[in-house]
Design a protein around this motif. Structure first.
Motif, mmCIF file in Angstrom:
data_model
loop_
_atom_site.group_PDB
_atom_site.id
_atom_site.type_symbol
_atom_site.label_atom_id
_atom_site.label_comp_id
_atom_site.label_asym_id
_atom_site.label_seq_id
_atom_site.Cartn_x
_atom_site.Cartn_y
_atom_site.Cartn_z
ATOM 1 N N THR A 370 0.841 -1.198 0.000
ATOM 2 C CA THR A 370 0.000 0.000 0.000
ATOM 3 C C THR A 370 0.875 1.247 0.000
ATOM 4 O OG1 THR A 370 -1.580 -1.290 1.280
ATOM 5 C CG2 THR A 370 -2.005 1.051 1.146
ATOM 6 N N ARG A 371 1.966 1.194 0.755
ATOM 7 C CA ARG A 371 2.891 2.337 0.802
ATOM 8 C C ARG A 371 3.552 2.559 -0.569
ATOM 9 N NH1 ARG A 371 8.492 2.414 1.789
ATOM 10 N NH2 ARG A 371 9.291 4.364 2.644
ATOM 11 N N GLU A 372 4.005 1.469 -1.192
ATOM 12 C CA GLU A 372 4.658 1.595 -2.509
ATOM 13 C C GLU A 372 3.698 2.176 -3.538
ATOM 14 O OE1 GLU A 372 8.050 0.497 -3.554
ATOM 15 O OE2 GLU A 372 8.094 0.907 -1.408
ATOM 16 N N ILE A 373 2.442 1.703 -3.492
ATOM 17 C CA ILE A 373 1.455 2.188 -4.466
ATOM 18 C C ILE A 373 1.190 3.676 -4.222
ATOM 19 C CG2 ILE A 373 -0.966 1.950 -5.183
ATOM 20 C CD1 ILE A 373 -0.582 -1.123 -4.451
ATOM 21 N N ALA A 374 1.100 4.069 -2.946
ATOM 22 C CA ALA A 374 0.875 5.486 -2.619
ATOM 23 C C ALA A 374 2.067 6.318 -3.087
ATOM 24 C CB ALA A 374 0.657 5.649 -1.121
ATOM 25 N N LEU A 375 3.282 5.806 -2.889
ATOM 26 C CA LEU A 375 4.472 6.553 -3.318
ATOM 27 C C LEU A 375 4.490 6.706 -4.835
ATOM 28 C CD1 LEU A 375 7.269 5.002 -1.033
ATOM 29 C CD2 LEU A 375 6.339 7.331 -0.947
ATOM 30 N N ALA A 376 4.111 5.612 -5.529
ATOM 31 C CA ALA A 376 4.109 5.658 -6.997
ATOM 32 C C ALA A 376 3.111 6.697 -7.497
ATOM 33 C CB ALA A 376 3.775 4.283 -7.567
ATOM 34 N N LYS A 377 1.977 6.801 -6.787
ATOM 35 C CA LYS A 377 0.946 7.768 -7.205
ATOM 36 C C LYS A 377 1.403 9.190 -6.970
ATOM 37 C CE LYS A 377 -3.454 5.396 -7.027
ATOM 38 N NZ LYS A 377 -4.015 4.587 -5.967
ATOM 39 N N SER A 378 2.134 9.368 -5.870
ATOM 40 C CA SER A 378 2.457 10.739 -5.484
ATOM 41 C C SER A 378 3.694 11.266 -6.218
ATOM 42 C CB SER A 378 2.717 10.808 -3.992
ATOM 43 O OG SER A 378 3.894 10.077 -3.704
ATOM 44 N N GLY A 379 4.573 10.370 -6.625
ATOM 45 C CA GLY A 379 5.823 10.839 -7.207
ATOM 46 C C GLY A 379 5.953 10.476 -8.669
ATOM 47 N N ASP A 380 7.200 10.296 -9.108
ATOM 48 C CA ASP A 380 7.444 9.924 -10.491
ATOM 49 C C ASP A 380 6.900 8.521 -10.727
ATOM 50 O OD1 ASP A 380 8.794 12.264 -10.812
ATOM 51 O OD2 ASP A 380 10.727 11.378 -10.238
ATOM 52 N N PRO A 381 6.412 8.227 -11.945
ATOM 53 C CA PRO A 381 5.937 6.879 -12.214
ATOM 54 C C PRO A 381 7.065 5.855 -12.044
ATOM 55 C CG PRO A 381 5.778 8.275 -14.174
ATOM 56 C CD PRO A 381 6.328 9.124 -13.075
ATOM 57 N N LEU A 382 6.707 4.661 -11.529
ATOM 58 C CA LEU A 382 7.718 3.618 -11.356
ATOM 59 C C LEU A 382 8.114 3.065 -12.728
ATOM 60 C CD1 LEU A 382 6.226 1.709 -8.319
ATOM 61 C CD2 LEU A 382 8.260 3.120 -8.342
ATOM 62 N N PRO A 383 9.313 2.507 -12.838
ATOM 63 C CA PRO A 383 9.722 1.938 -14.121
ATOM 64 C C PRO A 383 8.890 0.715 -14.481
ATOM 65 C CG PRO A 383 11.336 1.495 -12.392
ATOM 66 C CD PRO A 383 10.317 2.395 -11.809
ATOM 67 N N ALA A 384 9.049 0.239 -15.718
ATOM 68 C CA ALA A 384 8.334 -0.958 -16.158
ATOM 69 C C ALA A 384 8.722 -2.135 -15.278
ATOM 70 C CB ALA A 384 8.686 -1.258 -17.606
ATOM 71 N N ALA A 385 7.785 -3.062 -15.128
ATOM 72 C CA ALA A 385 8.055 -4.238 -14.296
ATOM 73 C C ALA A 385 9.115 -5.105 -14.947
ATOM 74 C CB ALA A 385 6.774 -5.024 -14.086
#
Ligand SMILES: Cc1cc2nc3c(=O)[nH]c(=O)nc-3n(C[C@H](O)[C@H](O)[C@H](O)COP(=O)(O)OP(=O)(O)OC[C@H]3O[C@@H](n4cnc5c(N)ncnc54)[C@H](O)[C@@H]3O)c2cc1C
Length: 385
Positions: A370-385
Motif C-alpha cells: 500500500t505504501r509503494e502504491i501510494a508513493l508511486a501515485k504521489s511521485g514519479d511513475p515507477l519503471p516498467a516491471a
C-alpha cells in the motif's frame, strides 16, 4: 479421489497451463494427499517433503525455467497455477512451492551459466530443496530496513556476516538465496544449509505456517564462493529489475488458491442459521466475481512478464495487494458462514483465517504494498516491471 473431469467442469477451475496432463495429475495428487496432510502441517509443524518431491515428479518447479535447464512449458502461469492448486487446501504447502519456484526463478534470470547448469535441473525436479531469504532485500530496496547481511570480498569469493530472521523450506542440504551488502552495492548468492559458520535456529512457533521449516539463519564468517553468486554487485539493479515482478506476482498462487478454498467451505456450509448467512459481509457471489477478475488479471500479467511485455510494476503491486485483501475477506466470510462449527479447533475455516493473514504479511506485506502504491501515485511513475 477427485475426478479430473469434474475439476475441468468447474467454472472457476484454474485454466490449464503448459501440459494439461501434468496439471490434471497434480490436481489428483493434491486432492489425494493435501486434505489429510493439512491438519498435520498446521498443528504438528509437519514439513511435507515427500509431497514436495511428488509435486516435483508430477508437475515440476520449473515452468518459468528454460527447457535446457530442466524447465517445463507454462511460464509463470504454470508456476502460479500449481501453487494455487496446493493453496486451495493448504497455504503452507503453497508457500513452500513458492519458495522452491522462486529460487529457480532467480537462477533462471541469472547470468551465471555454470551455476544454472549445475543446479537448475535439480531445483526444477525438486531433488534439491531450495528457499529464498529475500524479504530483507525487498524491504531494503523500499528503504524499510537495512540489508542484514554483509559480504566482504576475499580471494575466490566472499565472507558473509549477519542474521536473517526467517527463511523457509530449509531441509537438510537445502540451498537458499540471500542478498548481502558489499563495498560496492548489493549481491545475491546461494547459501547452503550445513555450511561452516551458518547456524540455523527454528523460528516460531507461529500461529500458522508451522510446517514450513522456517529458520533464523546466522552467518558468522560464512564463505560463499564466486561460483555461487547469482547476481554480482555490478549490474545488480538491472538484475533486480528483471526478477522482482515475477517474484511478487507468483505469490498470487497462494491468494487465489486460498480464496477458492474459502469459497468451497462457504458452499459446503449447512448452518441452521442459513437465512442469516445472507447478511454476512462479503457474500460468495461477490467473492467469486472478485476471484474470477483477479485470476484473469494475474494470468494476463504473468503472460506479459513471460512474453517480455511486462507492463508497469505498480500494476503488479496492485494485483498482489488485491490478492491479500481478497484472501482476508474470503477467509473472514468463510469463518462467519461456518459459525460455531468453524470455531472448532480442528475446523479448516479458522486455519484459513490464520493463513490469510500470512498472505497479507509475507513480504511484500499489504502495508508495504500500500505504501509503494501510494508513493508511486504521489511521485514519479515507477519503471516498467
Ligand atoms: C512463517 C513465516 C515464514 C517466513 N518465511 C520467509 C522466507 O522464507 N524468506 C524470507 O525472506 N522471509 C520470510 N518471512 C518473513 C516475512 O516475509 C516478513 O518479512 C516478515 O513477516 C516481517 O515483515 P514485515 O514487513 O511485516 O515487518 P515487521 O514484522 O513489521 O517488522 C518490522 C521490522 O522488525 C524486524 N523484525 C521483526 N521481528 C524480528 C525478529 N524476530 N528478528 C529480527 N528482526 C525482526 C523486521 O525485519 C523489520 O525490519 C517469513 C515470515 C513468517 C511469519
Amino acid at each position: 479421489m477427485t475426478d479430473v473431469h469434474e475439476d475441468a467442469r468447474r467454472t472457476d477451475a484454474p485454466m490449464a497451463m503448459g501440459d494439461e496432463g501434468d496439471l490434471a495429475r497434480l490436481r489428483r495428487l493434491v486432492a489425494d494427499q493435501l486434505p489429510g496432510l493439512a491438519p498435520r502441517i498446521d498443528k504438528e509443524g509437519y514439513h511435507p517433503q515427500t509431497f514436495l518431491r511428488d509435486y516435483g515428479r508430477v508437475y515440476g518447479f520449473g515452468h518459468a525455467v528454460d527447457h535446457g535447464y530442466g524447465g517445463r512449458p507454462g511460464g509463470l502461469k504454470g508456476v502460479i497455477t500449481g501453487m494455487e492448486a496446493c493453496s486451495e487446501h493448504c497455504v503452507s504447502t503453497g508457500f513452500l512451492v513458492w519458495c522452491q519456484t522462486s529460487c529457480a526463478w532467480y537462477l533462471q534470470k541469472s547470468g551465471n551459466t555454470p551455476l544454472k547448469r549445475r543446479l537448475l535441473p535439480a531445483l526444477c525436479s525438486g531433488q534439491q530443496a531450495a528457499g529464498t531469504g529475500l524479504s530483507n532485500l525487498l524491504k531494503a530496496r523500499s528503504q524499510l530496513e537495512p540489508l542484514r547481511l554483509r559480504a566482504v570480498a576475499v580471494p575466490g569469493g566472499y565472507r558473509i556476516h549477519g542474521t536473517l530472521p526467517w527463511v523457509s523450506n530449509l531441509a537438510t542440504g537445502a540451498v537458499f538465496a540471500v542478498a548481502a551488502a558489499t563495498s560496492g552495492g548489493t549481491l545475491m548468492a546461494l547459501a547452503r544449509v550445513g555450511a561452516p559458520g551458518l547456524t540455523l535456529r527454528r523460528a516460531g512457533p507461529f500461529c500458522a505456517l508451522e510446517g514450513t521449516s522456517t529458520m533464523s539463519c546466522r552467518f558468522d564468517d560464512v564463505f560463499l564462493a564466486d561460483s555461487e553468486v547469482i547476481a554480482p554487485d555490478e549490474g545488480f539493479d538491472d538484475y533486480f529489475a528483471r526478477m522482482r515482478a515475477g517474484l511478487i506476482l507468483a505469490q498470487m498462487g497462494m491468494a487465489l488458491g486460498l480464496v477458492q478454498g474459502a469459497l468451497t467451505l462457504i458452499d459446503e456450509t449447512h448452518s441452521a442459521a442459513q437465512p442469516a448467512n445472507a447478511f454476512i459481509e462479503h457474500q460468495p457471489e461477490d467473492l467469486r466475481e472478485r476471484l474470477r477478475a483477479l485470476r484473469a488479471e494475474t494470468l494476463a500479467a504473468a503472460d506479459g512478464l513471460d512474453g517480455g511485455a511486462p507492463g508497469r510494476f505498480d500494476e503488479i503491486l496492485a494485483i498482489r495487494a488485491r490478492g491479500a485483501r481478497l484472501a482476508l475477506d474470503a477467509a473472514h466470510s468463510a469463518l462467519l458462514h461456518c459459525g460455531a462449527n468453524g470455531y472448532l479447533a480442528h475446523h479448516p475455516a479458522q486455519r484459513r483465517v490464520r493463513e490469510a493473514y500470512f498472505v497479507a504479511l509475507v513480504t511484500p506485506a499489504l502495508k508495504h504494498l500500500t505504501r509503494e502504491i501510494a508513493l508511486a501515485k504521489s511521485g514519479d511513475p515507477l519503471p516498467a516491471a
